[in-house]
Scaffold this motif. Sequence first.
Motif, PDB file in Angstrom:
ATOM      1  N   PRO A   1       0.806  -1.233   0.000  1.00 55.74           N
ATOM      2  CA  PRO A   1       0.000   0.000   0.000  1.00 55.74           C
ATOM      3  C   PRO A   1       0.827   1.265   0.000  1.00 55.74           C
ATOM      4  CG  PRO A   1       0.013  -0.989   2.186  1.00 55.74           C
ATOM      5  CD  PRO A   1       0.689  -1.968   1.271  1.00 55.74           C
ATOM      6  N   GLY A   2       2.075   1.164   0.419  1.00 61.39           N
ATOM      7  CA  GLY A   2       2.920   2.360   0.454  1.00 61.39           C
ATOM      8  C   GLY A   2       2.556   3.282   1.598  1.00 61.39           C
ATOM      9  N   PRO A   3       3.235   4.392   1.674  1.00 62.31           N
ATOM     10  CA  PRO A   3       2.958   5.345   2.746  1.00 62.31           C
ATOM     11  C   PRO A   3       1.720   6.172   2.423  1.00 62.31           C
ATOM     12  CG  PRO A   3       4.628   6.224   1.311  1.00 62.31           C
ATOM     13  CD  PRO A   3       4.293   4.856   0.794  1.00 62.31           C
ATOM     14  N   LEU A   4       1.344   7.020   3.334  1.00 62.14           N
ATOM     15  CA  LEU A   4       0.239   7.925   3.076  1.00 62.14           C
ATOM     16  C   LEU A   4       0.587   8.842   1.915  1.00 62.14           C
ATOM     17  CD1 LEU A   4      -0.772   8.886   6.728  1.00 62.14           C
ATOM     18  CD2 LEU A   4      -1.895   7.254   5.205  1.00 62.14           C
ATOM     19  N   ASN A   5      -0.420   9.166   1.122  1.00 62.01           N
ATOM     20  CA  ASN A   5      -0.200  10.012  -0.035  1.00 62.01           C
ATOM     21  C   ASN A   5       0.251  11.410   0.392  1.00 62.01           C
ATOM     22  OD1 ASN A   5      -0.197  10.838  -2.709  1.00 62.01           O
ATOM     23  ND2 ASN A   5      -2.317  11.542  -2.602  1.00 62.01           N
ATOM     24  N   VAL A   6       1.281  11.933  -0.287  1.00 62.90           N
ATOM     25  CA  VAL A   6       1.784  13.279  -0.008  1.00 62.90           C
ATOM     26  C   VAL A   6       1.222  14.212  -1.071  1.00 62.90           C
ATOM     27  CG1 VAL A   6       3.814  14.737   0.238  1.00 62.90           C
ATOM     28  CG2 VAL A   6       3.881  12.365   1.034  1.00 62.90           C
ATOM     29  N   GLU A   7       0.327  15.084  -0.684  1.00 65.98           N
ATOM     30  CA  GLU A   7      -0.330  15.970  -1.630  1.00 65.98           C
ATOM     31  C   GLU A   7       0.407  17.293  -1.752  1.00 65.98           C
ATOM     32  OE1 GLU A   7      -4.387  16.478  -0.625  1.00 65.98           O
ATOM     33  OE2 GLU A   7      -4.905  14.356  -0.902  1.00 65.98           O
ATOM     34  N   PHE A   8       0.371  17.850  -2.942  1.00 63.37           N
ATOM     35  CA  PHE A   8       0.952  19.167  -3.194  1.00 63.37           C
ATOM     36  C   PHE A   8      -0.052  20.222  -2.739  1.00 63.37           C
ATOM     37  CE2 PHE A   8       2.023  22.623  -6.340  1.00 63.37           C
ATOM     38  CZ  PHE A   8       3.212  22.973  -5.729  1.00 63.37           C
ATOM     39  N   THR A   9       0.329  21.086  -1.827  1.00 62.69           N
ATOM     40  CA  THR A   9      -0.632  21.928  -1.114  1.00 62.69           C
ATOM     41  C   THR A   9      -0.486  23.420  -1.355  1.00 62.69           C
ATOM     42  OG1 THR A   9       0.831  21.951   0.838  1.00 62.69           O
ATOM     43  CG2 THR A   9      -0.857  20.222   0.736  1.00 62.69           C
ATOM     44  N   VAL A  10       0.350  23.857  -2.301  1.00 65.93           N
ATOM     45  CA  VAL A  10       0.541  25.291  -2.510  1.00 65.93           C
ATOM     46  C   VAL A  10       0.121  25.665  -3.926  1.00 65.93           C
ATOM     47  CG1 VAL A  10       2.417  25.441  -0.841  1.00 65.93           C
ATOM     48  CG2 VAL A  10       2.941  25.001  -3.244  1.00 65.93           C
ATOM     49  N   ASN A  11      -0.189  26.939  -4.119  1.00 69.83           N
ATOM     50  CA  ASN A  11      -0.510  27.468  -5.440  1.00 69.83           C
ATOM     51  C   ASN A  11       0.772  27.993  -6.071  1.00 69.83           C
ATOM     52  OD1 ASN A  11      -3.311  26.965  -5.143  1.00 69.83           O
ATOM     53  ND2 ASN A  11      -3.548  28.871  -3.982  1.00 69.83           N
ATOM     54  N   SER A  12       1.169  27.392  -7.179  1.00 70.28           N
ATOM     55  CA  SER A  12       2.425  27.774  -7.813  1.00 70.28           C
ATOM     56  C   SER A  12       2.207  28.888  -8.815  1.00 70.28           C
ATOM     57  CB  SER A  12       3.051  26.570  -8.512  1.00 70.28           C
ATOM     58  OG  SER A  12       2.183  26.074  -9.516  1.00 70.28           O
ATOM     59  N   GLY A  13       3.292  29.566  -9.159  1.00 68.09           N
ATOM     60  CA  GLY A  13       3.248  30.620 -10.153  1.00 68.09           C
ATOM     61  C   GLY A  13       3.816  31.922  -9.618  1.00 68.09           C
ATOM     62  N   PRO A  14       3.819  32.970 -10.439  1.00 67.18           N
ATOM     63  CA  PRO A  14       4.364  34.265 -10.002  1.00 67.18           C
ATOM     64  C   PRO A  14       3.527  34.865  -8.877  1.00 67.18           C
ATOM     65  CG  PRO A  14       4.125  34.156 -12.402  1.00 67.18           C
ATOM     66  CD  PRO A  14       3.406  32.980 -11.853  1.00 67.18           C
ATOM     67  N   ARG A  15       4.183  35.509  -7.969  1.00 65.76           N
ATOM     68  CA  ARG A  15       3.490  36.205  -6.879  1.00 65.76           C
ATOM     69  C   ARG A  15       3.021  37.594  -7.307  1.00 65.76           C
ATOM     70  NH1 ARG A  15       4.393  33.868  -1.756  1.00 65.76           N
ATOM     71  NH2 ARG A  15       6.061  32.304  -1.709  1.00 65.76           N
ATOM     72  N   ILE A  16       3.660  38.159  -8.318  1.00 66.28           N
ATOM     73  CA  ILE A  16       3.321  39.496  -8.794  1.00 66.28           C
ATOM     74  C   ILE A  16       2.994  39.403 -10.281  1.00 66.28           C
ATOM     75  CG2 ILE A  16       4.137  41.858  -9.106  1.00 66.28           C
ATOM     76  CD1 ILE A  16       5.994  41.451  -6.759  1.00 66.28           C
ATOM     77  N   HIS A  17       1.894  40.005 -10.664  1.00 70.21           N
ATOM     78  CA  HIS A  17       1.458  39.950 -12.053  1.00 70.21           C
ATOM     79  C   HIS A  17       1.489  41.345 -12.659  1.00 70.21           C
ATOM     80  CE1 HIS A  17       0.067  35.762 -11.728  1.00 70.21           C
ATOM     81  NE2 HIS A  17      -0.309  36.102 -10.500  1.00 70.21           N
ATOM     82  N   LEU A  18       1.983  41.429 -13.888  1.00 68.22           N
ATOM     83  CA  LEU A  18       2.029  42.684 -14.629  1.00 68.22           C
ATOM     84  C   LEU A  18       1.060  42.631 -15.796  1.00 68.22           C
ATOM     85  CD1 LEU A  18       5.892  43.306 -14.774  1.00 68.22           C
ATOM     86  CD2 LEU A  18       4.244  44.428 -13.283  1.00 68.22           C
ATOM     87  N   ALA A  19       0.776  43.796 -16.338  1.00 68.38           N
ATOM     88  CA  ALA A  19      -0.094  43.863 -17.509  1.00 68.38           C
ATOM     89  C   ALA A  19       0.553  43.152 -18.689  1.00 68.38           C
ATOM     90  CB  ALA A  19      -0.385  45.323 -17.854  1.00 68.38           C
ATOM     91  N   ARG A  20      -0.270  42.666 -19.612  1.00 68.64           N
ATOM     92  CA  ARG A  20       0.246  41.890 -20.729  1.00 68.64           C
ATOM     93  C   ARG A  20       1.128  42.723 -21.652  1.00 68.64           C
ATOM     94  NH1 ARG A  20      -4.063  37.418 -22.883  1.00 68.64           N
ATOM     95  NH2 ARG A  20      -4.473  36.430 -20.859  1.00 68.64           N
ATOM     96  N   ASP A  21       0.906  44.023 -21.685  1.00 70.08           N
ATOM     97  CA  ASP A  21       1.709  44.869 -22.570  1.00 70.08           C
ATOM     98  C   ASP A  21       2.959  45.412 -21.880  1.00 70.08           C
ATOM     99  OD1 ASP A  21       0.390  46.451 -20.784  1.00 70.08           O
ATOM    100  OD2 ASP A  21      -0.244  47.979 -22.240  1.00 70.08           O
ATOM    101  N   SER A  22       3.339  44.831 -20.745  1.00 71.16           N
ATOM    102  CA  SER A  22       4.525  45.279 -20.025  1.00 71.16           C
ATOM    103  C   SER A  22       5.782  44.967 -20.822  1.00 71.16           C
ATOM    104  CB  SER A  22       4.609  44.611 -18.650  1.00 71.16           C
ATOM    105  OG  SER A  22       3.485  44.945 -17.859  1.00 71.16           O
TER     106      SER A  22
END
Length: 406
Positions: free
Chosen positions: A63-84
Amino acid sequence: MDIEDEGLTSEEEMCSSDDDISFDDPDETDSALTDDDNALVDEGAAAGDNALGVWMNIVGEDPGPLNVEFTVNSGPRIHLARDSDPIDYLQFFITNFSLDKIVTETNRYAQQWIEGHQDYLVQHPHSRVHSWIKQGTTNRAEIKAFLSLCINSGLIKKSAIHHYWDSTNPSQATPWFIERFNRDRFQLLLKFLHFADNELQPDPNSPDYKLYKVKEIADHFRSNFRNLYVPGEDISVDESMVGYRGKTPHLRQYMPLKHARFGIKIWCVCDSHSHYTVNFEIYKGAHNEADRAEENVTHNLVIRLLQEPRLLYSGHHVGMDNYFSSPKLFLELYRANTKATGTVRSNRKGLPKAILKKKHCLTTQRLNDGRVPCCAQSTKMVEKDQFSCRRQPKEDLLIREMQGGL
Protein backbone atom coordinates in the motif's frame (compact mmCIF):
# COMPACT_ATOMS: atom_id res chain seq x y z
CA MET A 1 24.91 14.70 -14.44
CA ASP A 2 28.48 15.88 -14.11
CA ILE A 3 28.66 17.17 -10.57
CA GLU A 4 32.15 16.64 -9.33
CA ASP A 5 33.01 14.40 -6.43
CA GLU A 6 35.46 15.91 -3.98
CA GLY A 7 37.78 12.94 -4.15
CA LEU A 8 37.66 12.28 -7.91
CA THR A 9 39.83 13.42 -10.77
CA SER A 10 38.26 14.97 -13.85
CA GLU A 11 38.44 11.65 -15.69
CA GLU A 12 36.75 9.86 -12.81
CA GLU A 13 34.04 12.48 -12.80
CA MET A 14 33.30 11.60 -16.40
CA CYS A 15 32.48 8.07 -15.33
CA SER A 16 29.81 9.23 -12.89
CA SER A 17 27.42 10.73 -15.42
CA ASP A 18 23.79 9.66 -14.93
CA ASP A 19 23.22 10.13 -18.66
CA ASP A 20 24.77 6.70 -19.25
CA ILE A 21 22.36 4.71 -17.05
CA SER A 22 20.17 2.18 -18.86
CA PHE A 23 17.01 0.56 -17.46
CA ASP A 24 16.09 -1.47 -20.54
CA ASP A 25 17.63 -4.88 -19.73
CA PRO A 26 14.74 -7.39 -19.98
CA ASP A 27 16.55 -9.78 -17.66
CA GLU A 28 16.33 -7.26 -14.86
CA THR A 29 12.56 -6.79 -14.82
CA ASP A 30 11.42 -9.98 -13.06
CA SER A 31 10.62 -9.19 -9.44
CA ALA A 32 9.66 -12.74 -8.44
CA LEU A 33 11.29 -13.74 -5.16
CA THR A 34 13.50 -16.80 -4.81
CA ASP A 35 15.22 -18.45 -1.88
CA ASP A 36 18.42 -16.68 -2.89
CA ASP A 37 16.56 -13.38 -2.81
CA ASN A 38 15.29 -14.03 0.70
CA ALA A 39 18.79 -14.96 1.85
CA LEU A 40 20.11 -11.74 0.44
CA VAL A 41 17.34 -9.79 2.16
CA ASP A 42 18.24 -11.37 5.49
CA GLU A 43 21.87 -10.46 4.92
CA GLY A 44 20.88 -6.91 3.98
CA ALA A 45 18.74 -6.59 7.07
CA ALA A 46 21.52 -7.89 9.28
CA ALA A 47 23.98 -5.52 7.67
CA GLY A 48 21.15 -3.03 7.49
CA ASP A 49 23.61 -0.63 8.20
CA ASN A 50 22.21 1.91 10.58
CA ALA A 51 19.17 2.96 12.51
CA LEU A 52 17.19 3.86 9.39
CA GLY A 53 15.25 0.60 9.46
CA VAL A 54 15.12 -2.88 7.95
CA TRP A 55 15.08 -3.40 4.19
CA MET A 56 12.66 -6.12 3.03
CA ASN A 57 11.61 -7.41 -0.38
CA ILE A 58 8.12 -6.42 -1.50
CA VAL A 59 5.79 -9.39 -1.82
CA GLY A 60 2.61 -8.77 -3.78
CA GLU A 61 0.95 -5.37 -3.53
CA ASP A 62 2.29 -2.87 -1.05
CA PRO A 63 0.00 0.00 0.00
CA GLY A 64 2.92 2.36 0.45
CA PRO A 65 2.96 5.35 2.75
CA LEU A 66 0.24 7.92 3.08
CA ASN A 67 -0.20 10.01 -0.04
CA VAL A 68 1.78 13.28 -0.01
CA GLU A 69 -0.33 15.97 -1.63
CA PHE A 70 0.95 19.17 -3.19
CA THR A 71 -0.63 21.93 -1.11
CA VAL A 72 0.54 25.29 -2.51
CA ASN A 73 -0.51 27.47 -5.44
CA SER A 74 2.43 27.77 -7.81
CA GLY A 75 3.25 30.62 -10.15
CA PRO A 76 4.36 34.27 -10.00
CA ARG A 77 3.49 36.20 -6.88
CA ILE A 78 3.32 39.50 -8.79
CA HIS A 79 1.46 39.95 -12.05
CA LEU A 80 2.03 42.68 -14.63
CA ALA A 81 -0.09 43.86 -17.51
CA ARG A 82 0.25 41.89 -20.73
CA ASP A 83 1.71 44.87 -22.57
CA SER A 84 4.52 45.28 -20.02
CA ASP A 85 8.05 45.63 -21.35
CA PRO A 86 10.88 43.21 -20.44
CA ILE A 87 12.49 45.97 -18.38
CA ASP A 88 9.44 45.94 -16.10
CA TYR A 89 10.18 42.33 -15.16
CA LEU A 90 13.91 42.93 -14.82
CA GLN A 91 13.27 45.69 -12.29
CA PHE A 92 11.75 43.17 -9.90
CA PHE A 93 15.20 41.56 -9.64
CA ILE A 94 17.54 44.54 -10.10
CA THR A 95 15.80 46.83 -7.64
CA ASN A 96 16.56 50.39 -6.55
CA PHE A 97 18.08 48.94 -3.38
CA SER A 98 20.64 46.93 -5.35
CA LEU A 99 21.37 49.88 -7.65
CA ASP A 100 21.88 52.24 -4.71
CA LYS A 101 24.17 49.67 -3.08
CA ILE A 102 26.31 49.54 -6.22
CA VAL A 103 26.40 53.34 -6.45
CA THR A 104 27.47 53.75 -2.82
CA GLU A 105 30.20 51.13 -2.84
CA THR A 106 31.54 52.09 -6.28
CA ASN A 107 31.87 55.73 -5.25
CA ARG A 108 33.46 54.68 -1.96
CA TYR A 109 36.06 52.48 -3.63
CA ALA A 110 36.85 55.16 -6.26
CA GLN A 111 37.54 57.66 -3.48
CA GLN A 112 39.67 55.15 -1.57
CA TRP A 113 41.69 54.36 -4.71
CA ILE A 114 42.27 58.03 -5.56
CA GLU A 115 43.39 58.85 -2.01
CA GLY A 116 45.80 55.91 -1.99
CA HIS A 117 47.34 56.63 -5.42
CA GLN A 118 48.13 60.32 -5.35
CA ASP A 119 51.76 59.77 -6.41
CA TYR A 120 50.62 57.61 -9.32
CA LEU A 121 48.19 60.27 -10.53
CA VAL A 122 50.91 62.92 -10.38
CA GLN A 123 53.26 60.73 -12.44
CA HIS A 124 50.51 59.85 -14.95
CA PRO A 125 48.72 63.05 -15.91
CA HIS A 126 46.95 61.32 -18.82
CA SER A 127 45.40 58.59 -16.71
CA ARG A 128 41.65 58.28 -17.29
CA VAL A 129 41.14 58.48 -13.51
CA HIS A 130 41.61 62.24 -13.83
CA SER A 131 38.37 62.34 -15.83
CA TRP A 132 36.58 60.64 -12.91
CA ILE A 133 37.76 63.41 -10.61
CA LYS A 134 36.48 66.03 -13.07
CA GLN A 135 33.11 64.42 -13.83
CA GLY A 136 32.35 63.41 -10.27
CA THR A 137 30.76 60.32 -8.75
CA THR A 138 28.35 57.93 -10.41
CA ASN A 139 24.60 57.70 -9.78
CA ARG A 140 21.67 55.32 -10.21
CA ALA A 141 20.86 56.36 -13.79
CA GLU A 142 24.45 55.90 -14.91
CA ILE A 143 24.68 52.47 -13.29
CA LYS A 144 21.51 51.43 -15.13
CA ALA A 145 23.07 52.53 -18.42
CA PHE A 146 26.31 50.75 -17.49
CA LEU A 147 24.44 47.48 -16.80
CA SER A 148 22.58 47.78 -20.11
CA LEU A 149 25.92 47.93 -21.93
CA CYS A 150 27.19 44.93 -19.98
CA ILE A 151 24.11 42.91 -21.00
CA ASN A 152 24.41 43.90 -24.64
CA SER A 153 28.13 43.16 -24.72
CA GLY A 154 27.22 39.60 -23.79
CA LEU A 155 24.96 39.42 -26.84
CA ILE A 156 27.36 41.16 -29.22
CA LYS A 157 30.71 39.45 -28.71
CA LYS A 158 33.94 41.32 -29.50
CA SER A 159 37.54 40.49 -28.68
CA ALA A 160 38.22 43.60 -26.55
CA ILE A 161 36.16 46.23 -24.75
CA HIS A 162 37.46 49.18 -26.76
CA HIS A 163 36.26 47.52 -29.98
CA TYR A 164 32.68 48.41 -29.06
CA TRP A 165 33.62 52.06 -29.59
CA ASP A 166 35.71 51.45 -32.74
CA SER A 167 34.15 53.28 -35.70
CA THR A 168 37.06 52.88 -38.14
CA ASN A 169 35.49 49.73 -39.63
CA PRO A 170 31.89 50.56 -40.55
CA SER A 171 30.99 46.92 -41.23
CA GLN A 172 31.87 46.01 -37.64
CA ALA A 173 30.87 49.21 -35.87
CA THR A 174 28.30 49.23 -33.05
CA PRO A 175 26.99 52.81 -32.95
CA TRP A 176 24.52 51.98 -30.17
CA PHE A 177 27.41 51.75 -27.67
CA ILE A 178 28.99 54.99 -28.92
CA GLU A 179 25.71 56.88 -28.58
CA ARG A 180 24.91 55.59 -25.09
CA PHE A 181 28.18 55.79 -23.20
CA ASN A 182 31.65 57.28 -23.21
CA ARG A 183 34.32 54.61 -23.55
CA ASP A 184 36.68 55.93 -20.85
CA ARG A 185 33.80 56.38 -18.42
CA PHE A 186 32.65 52.81 -19.03
CA GLN A 187 36.13 51.46 -18.35
CA LEU A 188 36.40 53.58 -15.20
CA LEU A 189 33.15 52.08 -13.90
CA LEU A 190 34.53 48.63 -14.64
CA LYS A 191 37.65 49.55 -12.68
CA PHE A 192 35.82 50.90 -9.63
CA LEU A 193 32.73 48.67 -9.62
CA HIS A 194 32.20 47.39 -6.08
CA PHE A 195 29.50 45.82 -3.92
CA ALA A 196 31.10 46.01 -0.46
CA ASP A 197 33.44 48.19 1.59
CA ASN A 198 37.02 46.92 1.31
CA GLU A 199 37.91 48.41 4.69
CA LEU A 200 35.49 46.00 6.40
CA GLN A 201 36.77 42.89 4.63
CA PRO A 202 37.39 40.07 7.14
CA ASP A 203 40.65 38.23 7.70
CA PRO A 204 41.58 35.73 4.93
CA ASN A 205 41.29 32.89 7.44
CA SER A 206 37.71 33.83 8.25
CA PRO A 207 34.93 31.69 6.68
CA ASP A 208 33.27 34.92 5.50
CA TYR A 209 36.31 36.09 3.54
CA LYS A 210 35.73 34.31 0.22
CA LEU A 211 32.29 35.72 -0.53
CA TYR A 212 32.53 39.00 1.34
CA LYS A 213 32.67 41.26 -1.73
CA VAL A 214 29.53 39.80 -3.31
CA LYS A 215 27.64 38.31 -0.35
CA GLU A 216 25.26 41.19 0.33
CA ILE A 217 24.26 41.68 -3.29
CA ALA A 218 23.98 37.90 -3.83
CA ASP A 219 21.74 37.57 -0.76
CA HIS A 220 19.56 40.35 -2.14
CA PHE A 221 19.09 38.45 -5.42
CA ARG A 222 18.38 35.21 -3.56
CA SER A 223 15.67 36.94 -1.58
CA ASN A 224 14.09 38.31 -4.75
CA PHE A 225 14.19 34.89 -6.44
CA ARG A 226 12.41 33.28 -3.50
CA ASN A 227 9.78 35.98 -3.06
CA LEU A 228 8.71 36.49 -6.66
CA TYR A 229 7.79 32.96 -7.71
CA VAL A 230 6.37 29.78 -6.17
CA PRO A 231 7.59 26.66 -8.02
CA GLY A 232 5.33 23.85 -9.13
CA GLU A 233 5.24 20.37 -7.66
CA ASP A 234 8.31 19.10 -9.53
CA ILE A 235 11.59 20.75 -8.58
CA SER A 236 15.23 19.75 -8.99
CA VAL A 237 18.44 20.21 -7.03
CA ASP A 238 21.62 20.42 -9.08
CA GLU A 239 24.64 22.58 -9.74
CA SER A 240 25.30 25.24 -12.35
CA MET A 241 28.47 26.87 -13.62
CA VAL A 242 28.73 30.61 -14.21
CA GLY A 243 31.53 31.13 -16.71
CA TYR A 244 34.37 33.22 -15.24
CA ARG A 245 38.14 33.36 -15.77
CA GLY A 246 38.97 36.27 -13.46
CA LYS A 247 41.36 36.45 -10.54
CA THR A 248 39.46 34.35 -8.01
CA PRO A 249 41.47 31.15 -7.53
CA HIS A 250 39.73 30.61 -4.18
CA LEU A 251 36.33 30.40 -5.94
CA ARG A 252 37.00 29.46 -9.56
CA GLN A 253 36.32 25.83 -10.46
CA TYR A 254 37.27 23.69 -13.46
CA MET A 255 34.63 21.29 -14.78
CA PRO A 256 35.51 19.88 -18.22
CA LEU A 257 32.01 18.56 -18.99
CA LYS A 258 30.34 21.94 -18.59
CA HIS A 259 29.84 24.40 -21.43
CA ALA A 260 31.69 27.00 -19.32
CA ARG A 261 34.59 24.87 -18.12
CA PHE A 262 36.02 27.58 -15.84
CA GLY A 263 33.80 29.56 -13.54
CA ILE A 264 31.94 29.86 -10.28
CA LYS A 265 29.95 26.82 -9.20
CA ILE A 266 26.49 27.44 -7.78
CA TRP A 267 24.11 24.96 -6.13
CA CYS A 268 20.56 25.62 -7.36
CA VAL A 269 16.95 24.66 -6.74
CA CYS A 270 14.89 25.09 -9.91
CA ASP A 271 11.33 24.58 -11.05
CA SER A 272 11.48 21.56 -13.36
CA HIS A 273 8.98 22.97 -15.85
CA SER A 274 9.65 26.71 -16.01
CA HIS A 275 13.40 26.30 -15.16
CA TYR A 276 13.07 29.24 -12.77
CA THR A 277 15.81 29.38 -10.11
CA VAL A 278 14.09 29.43 -6.72
CA ASN A 279 17.19 29.39 -4.54
CA PHE A 280 20.95 29.17 -4.98
CA GLU A 281 24.13 28.96 -2.95
CA ILE A 282 27.62 29.84 -4.17
CA TYR A 283 30.15 27.05 -3.71
CA LYS A 284 33.06 28.26 -1.58
CA GLY A 285 35.25 25.17 -1.74
CA ALA A 286 35.21 21.87 0.10
CA HIS A 287 37.66 22.85 2.82
CA ASN A 288 35.47 25.77 3.88
CA GLU A 289 32.10 24.03 3.98
CA ALA A 290 30.46 25.02 7.26
CA ASP A 291 29.02 21.55 7.82
CA ARG A 292 32.20 19.60 6.95
CA ALA A 293 32.09 17.85 10.34
CA GLU A 294 28.61 16.47 9.66
CA GLU A 295 28.07 12.92 8.42
CA ASN A 296 26.99 13.99 4.96
CA VAL A 297 27.71 17.43 3.54
CA THR A 298 25.39 16.97 0.58
CA HIS A 299 22.57 15.89 2.90
CA ASN A 300 22.76 19.18 4.78
CA LEU A 301 23.12 21.13 1.53
CA VAL A 302 19.86 19.79 0.08
CA ILE A 303 17.93 20.42 3.30
CA ARG A 304 19.33 23.94 3.48
CA LEU A 305 18.48 24.74 -0.13
CA LEU A 306 14.89 23.55 0.33
CA GLN A 307 14.39 24.98 3.79
CA GLU A 308 15.28 28.61 3.05
CA PRO A 309 12.58 29.15 0.38
CA ARG A 310 10.09 27.11 2.50
CA LEU A 311 9.75 24.27 0.02
CA LEU A 312 9.46 21.55 2.70
CA TYR A 313 6.09 20.40 4.09
CA SER A 314 4.33 21.40 0.85
CA GLY A 315 4.29 18.15 -1.13
CA HIS A 316 6.99 19.05 -3.65
CA HIS A 317 8.69 16.28 -5.63
CA VAL A 318 12.47 16.76 -5.69
CA GLY A 319 14.72 15.27 -8.37
CA MET A 320 18.46 14.94 -7.84
CA ASP A 321 21.46 12.95 -9.05
CA ASN A 322 23.77 10.56 -7.24
CA TYR A 323 25.92 13.33 -5.79
CA PHE A 324 23.14 14.26 -3.35
CA SER A 325 20.81 11.30 -2.82
CA SER A 326 20.99 8.84 0.08
CA PRO A 327 18.45 6.80 2.08
CA LYS A 328 18.92 9.06 5.09
CA LEU A 329 18.18 12.18 3.04
CA PHE A 330 15.11 10.66 1.37
CA LEU A 331 13.75 9.57 4.74
CA GLU A 332 14.16 13.06 6.15
CA LEU A 333 12.49 14.56 3.09
CA TYR A 334 9.56 12.14 3.41
CA ARG A 335 9.10 13.10 7.04
CA ALA A 336 8.94 16.70 5.80
CA ASN A 337 6.09 15.78 3.38
CA THR A 338 8.43 15.95 0.40
CA LYS A 339 8.77 13.27 -2.26
CA ALA A 340 12.10 12.56 -3.97
CA THR A 341 13.54 10.70 -6.95
CA GLY A 342 17.18 10.18 -7.84
CA THR A 343 20.07 7.86 -8.56
CA VAL A 344 22.28 6.95 -5.63
CA ARG A 345 25.86 5.73 -5.43
CA SER A 346 26.10 2.12 -4.39
CA ASN A 347 28.52 2.98 -1.57
CA ARG A 348 26.11 5.35 0.19
CA LYS A 349 25.49 4.54 3.83
CA GLY A 350 22.13 2.95 4.55
CA LEU A 351 21.81 0.76 1.45
CA PRO A 352 21.43 -3.01 2.06
CA LYS A 353 24.00 -5.36 0.62
CA ALA A 354 21.20 -7.27 -1.08
CA ILE A 355 20.88 -4.48 -3.63
CA LEU A 356 24.58 -4.51 -4.34
CA LYS A 357 24.67 -8.27 -4.99
CA LYS A 358 21.57 -8.53 -7.15
CA LYS A 359 21.10 -6.83 -10.50
CA HIS A 360 17.48 -6.06 -9.69
CA CYS A 361 15.74 -5.77 -6.34
CA LEU A 362 12.52 -4.18 -5.14
CA THR A 363 12.66 -3.33 -1.46
CA THR A 364 10.70 -1.63 1.28
CA GLN A 365 12.31 0.04 4.28
CA ARG A 366 10.25 -0.58 7.39
CA LEU A 367 10.71 1.88 10.22
CA ASN A 368 9.49 2.24 13.76
CA ASP A 369 7.26 5.19 12.77
CA GLY A 370 6.02 3.99 9.38
CA ARG A 371 7.17 2.74 5.99
CA VAL A 372 9.01 4.44 3.18
CA PRO A 373 8.67 2.36 0.00
CA CYS A 374 11.62 2.64 -2.29
CA CYS A 375 12.19 1.18 -5.72
CA ALA A 376 15.89 0.36 -5.97
CA GLN A 377 17.25 -0.93 -9.26
CA SER A 378 20.93 -1.64 -9.69
CA THR A 379 22.39 -0.48 -13.00
CA LYS A 380 25.84 -0.46 -14.50
CA MET A 381 27.36 2.64 -15.97
CA VAL A 382 28.12 2.56 -19.71
CA GLU A 383 31.35 4.25 -20.64
CA LYS A 384 31.11 6.93 -23.33
CA ASP A 385 33.21 6.30 -26.44
CA GLN A 386 35.11 9.57 -26.21
CA PHE A 387 36.07 9.15 -22.57
CA SER A 388 38.62 6.90 -20.91
CA CYS A 389 38.45 5.88 -17.27
CA ARG A 390 41.18 5.03 -14.80
CA ARG A 391 38.95 2.69 -12.86
CA GLN A 392 35.86 0.59 -13.31
CA PRO A 393 32.80 2.79 -12.79
CA LYS A 394 30.70 2.03 -9.74
CA GLU A 395 27.15 0.81 -9.97
CA ASP A 396 24.33 3.30 -9.62
CA LEU A 397 20.96 2.72 -8.02
CA LEU A 398 17.67 4.40 -8.76
CA ILE A 399 15.83 5.17 -5.55
CA ARG A 400 12.42 6.76 -5.38
CA GLU A 401 9.97 7.50 -2.64
CA MET A 402 6.70 6.23 -3.98
CA GLN A 403 3.62 8.40 -3.59
CA GLY A 404 1.27 5.42 -3.60
CA GLY A 405 1.69 1.68 -3.95
CA LEU A 406 4.44 0.13 -6.03
